[in-house]
Scaffold this motif. Structure first.
Motif, short mmCIF file in Angstrom:
data_model
loop_
_atom_site.label_atom_id
_atom_site.label_comp_id
_atom_site.label_asym_id
_atom_site.label_seq_id
_atom_site.Cartn_x
_atom_site.Cartn_y
_atom_site.Cartn_z
N ALA A 296 0.84 -1.20 0.00
CA ALA A 296 0.00 0.00 0.00
C ALA A 296 0.87 1.24 0.00
CB ALA A 296 -0.93 -0.01 1.22
N LYS A 297 0.25 2.35 -0.38
CA LYS A 297 0.94 3.64 -0.41
C LYS A 297 -0.01 4.74 0.06
CE LYS A 297 4.20 3.11 -4.30
NZ LYS A 297 4.52 3.63 -5.66
N GLU A 298 0.57 5.72 0.72
CA GLU A 298 -0.14 6.98 0.97
C GLU A 298 0.50 8.00 0.04
OE1 GLU A 298 -0.47 10.53 4.29
OE2 GLU A 298 -0.11 8.47 4.97
N VAL A 299 -0.31 8.69 -0.75
CA VAL A 299 0.20 9.65 -1.72
C VAL A 299 -0.39 11.03 -1.42
CG1 VAL A 299 0.40 10.26 -4.15
CG2 VAL A 299 0.42 7.85 -3.47
N SER B 238 -14.14 6.95 6.45
CA SER B 238 -13.44 6.93 7.73
C SER B 238 -12.91 5.53 8.03
CB SER B 238 -14.38 7.38 8.85
OG SER B 238 -13.75 7.29 10.10
N GLU B 239 -13.73 4.50 7.76
CA GLU B 239 -13.30 3.12 8.00
C GLU B 239 -12.10 2.75 7.12
OE1 GLU B 239 -17.66 1.15 9.15
OE2 GLU B 239 -16.90 1.04 7.09
N LEU B 240 -12.18 3.13 5.86
CA LEU B 240 -11.09 2.80 4.93
C LEU B 240 -9.79 3.49 5.31
CD1 LEU B 240 -12.97 2.82 1.50
CD2 LEU B 240 -11.98 0.84 2.67
N ILE B 241 -9.88 4.75 5.72
CA ILE B 241 -8.67 5.49 6.10
C ILE B 241 -8.02 4.84 7.33
CG2 ILE B 241 -7.83 7.69 7.00
CD1 ILE B 241 -9.94 9.03 5.15
N LEU C 109 -8.29 1.68 8.16
CA LEU C 109 -7.73 0.41 7.71
C LEU C 109 -6.40 0.62 6.98
CD1 LEU C 109 -11.01 -1.31 6.46
CD2 LEU C 109 -9.48 -2.22 8.22
N PHE C 110 -6.35 1.65 6.14
CA PHE C 110 -5.10 1.93 5.42
C PHE C 110 -3.98 2.29 6.39
CE2 PHE C 110 -7.34 2.28 1.29
CZ PHE C 110 -6.39 1.67 0.49
N SER C 111 -4.32 3.04 7.43
CA SER C 111 -3.30 3.40 8.43
C SER C 111 -2.74 2.14 9.09
CB SER C 111 -3.92 4.31 9.50
OG SER C 111 -4.32 5.55 8.93
N LEU D 39 -6.68 -7.45 6.82
CA LEU D 39 -6.95 -6.01 6.72
C LEU D 39 -7.16 -5.59 5.26
CD1 LEU D 39 -4.29 -4.65 9.25
CD2 LEU D 39 -6.78 -4.56 9.53
N ALA D 40 -6.29 -6.10 4.37
CA ALA D 40 -6.41 -5.77 2.95
C ALA D 40 -7.72 -6.28 2.38
CB ALA D 40 -5.23 -6.36 2.18
#
Length: 280
Positions: A19-22, A121-124, A126-128, A149-150
């Motif tokens: 995963a990536k945060e951009v 909000s849930e997805l953010i 989970l990504f964290s 998680l993915a």
């Protein structure tokens, strides 16, 4: 499509999930050239706006927008804008058959869609957790947690896509036939333009195939085939050094002049001008 880079999951992760945060302030290098991937990509925009191109269709994304690309779809970042977004890259082996079916249905008319504030909000969150887990992954147990998680991210996004598909009230049998038709159409680079060819393979009449495809996609079988042919032509014009005549033959059209007329009518400019304009 040998000239279009293909990114494979193994090149990015030994596990098949990453995963990536951009964002404008993110140190992550953004891949802004046109490419394909051997895996699924799920993206969500937390804030700001950006523009992505998928198979020559530009999509404007804003806060709450979600988009999914299928394996081997050609795509690129057109304008990264000021968007803060999260991207999940996941190998198809982690996605079950019903989910793949839903994503294939979504791909019949792929458009970005918005999710609710709660889902965002849930997805953010989970990504964290995914981003943190990727950095800490050391054993099989942590890999299992990361996979769960993915898959939860995929589940939330797929559920939202499934509701959009359900709102369209398409006939289930029609969708299955259209997906089978699409699979036959993409099986070979040389496109058979004869509707009867696909109808016979699906054991239905050309009239019924046309009715089904038009009901699901909004266009006739002939137009759908032509759209696919034009898409293949655009890819080769932009991403290969083949001449227009060679592209015509590659697509199964021996009559070079006919191919030029069909392309010009569909796109508005000749293949030569299209190549020149896109590469300027």
């Amino acid at each position: 499509m040998a000239d279009i880079p293909l990114h494979k999951a193994v090149q990015q992760s030994d596990f098949g999930i990453f995963a990536k945060e951009v964002s404008p302030f993110s140190p992550n290098r953004l891949i802004n050239y046109t490419h394909r991937d051997s895996y699924y990509i799920f993206g969500i925009v937390e804030s700001g706006t950006c523009r992505v191109g998928i198979d020559f269709k530009d999509c404007d994304l804003s806060a709450g927008s979600v988009i999914c690309t299928q394996p081997h779809q050609v795509h690129r970042i057109v304008d990264k804008g000021d968007a803060k977004s999260f991207l999940l890259f996941i190998d198809g082996v982690f996605i079950d058959a019903p989910t793949k079916q839903t994503l294939a249905e979504y791909a019949l008319s792929p458009i970005p869609f918005k999710i609710s504030d709660t889902q965002r909000s849930e997805l953010i969150q989970l990504f964290s957790m995914i981003l943190r887990r990727i950095g800490e992954r050391e054993n099989d147990e942590s890999k299992t947690v990361l996979q769960n998680l993915a898959c939860t991210v995929v589940g939330i996004i797929t559920d939202a896509a499934r509701k959009i598909i359900g709102q369209e009230s398409k006939n289930r049998r029609h969708i299955e036939i259209t997906l089978a038709f699409k699979e036959l159409l993409s099986a070979n680079e040389q496109i058979n333009r004869n509707v009867s060819h696909y109808a016979e393979s699906l054991h239905i009449s050309p009239v019924y195939l046309n009715e089904v495809v038009k009901n699901v996609t909004g266009v006739s079988v002939s137009r759908y085939i032509q759209n696919e042919l034009i898409l293949h032509a655009k890819r080769m014009l932009v991403y290969t050094s083949l001449t227009v005549r060679e592209i015509s033959i590659h697509l199964g059209i021996d009559d070079y002049a006919y191919f030029t007329r069909v392309f010009t009518k569909a796109v508005g400019i000749s293949p030569t001008l299209y190549r020149k304009k896109y590469l300027e």
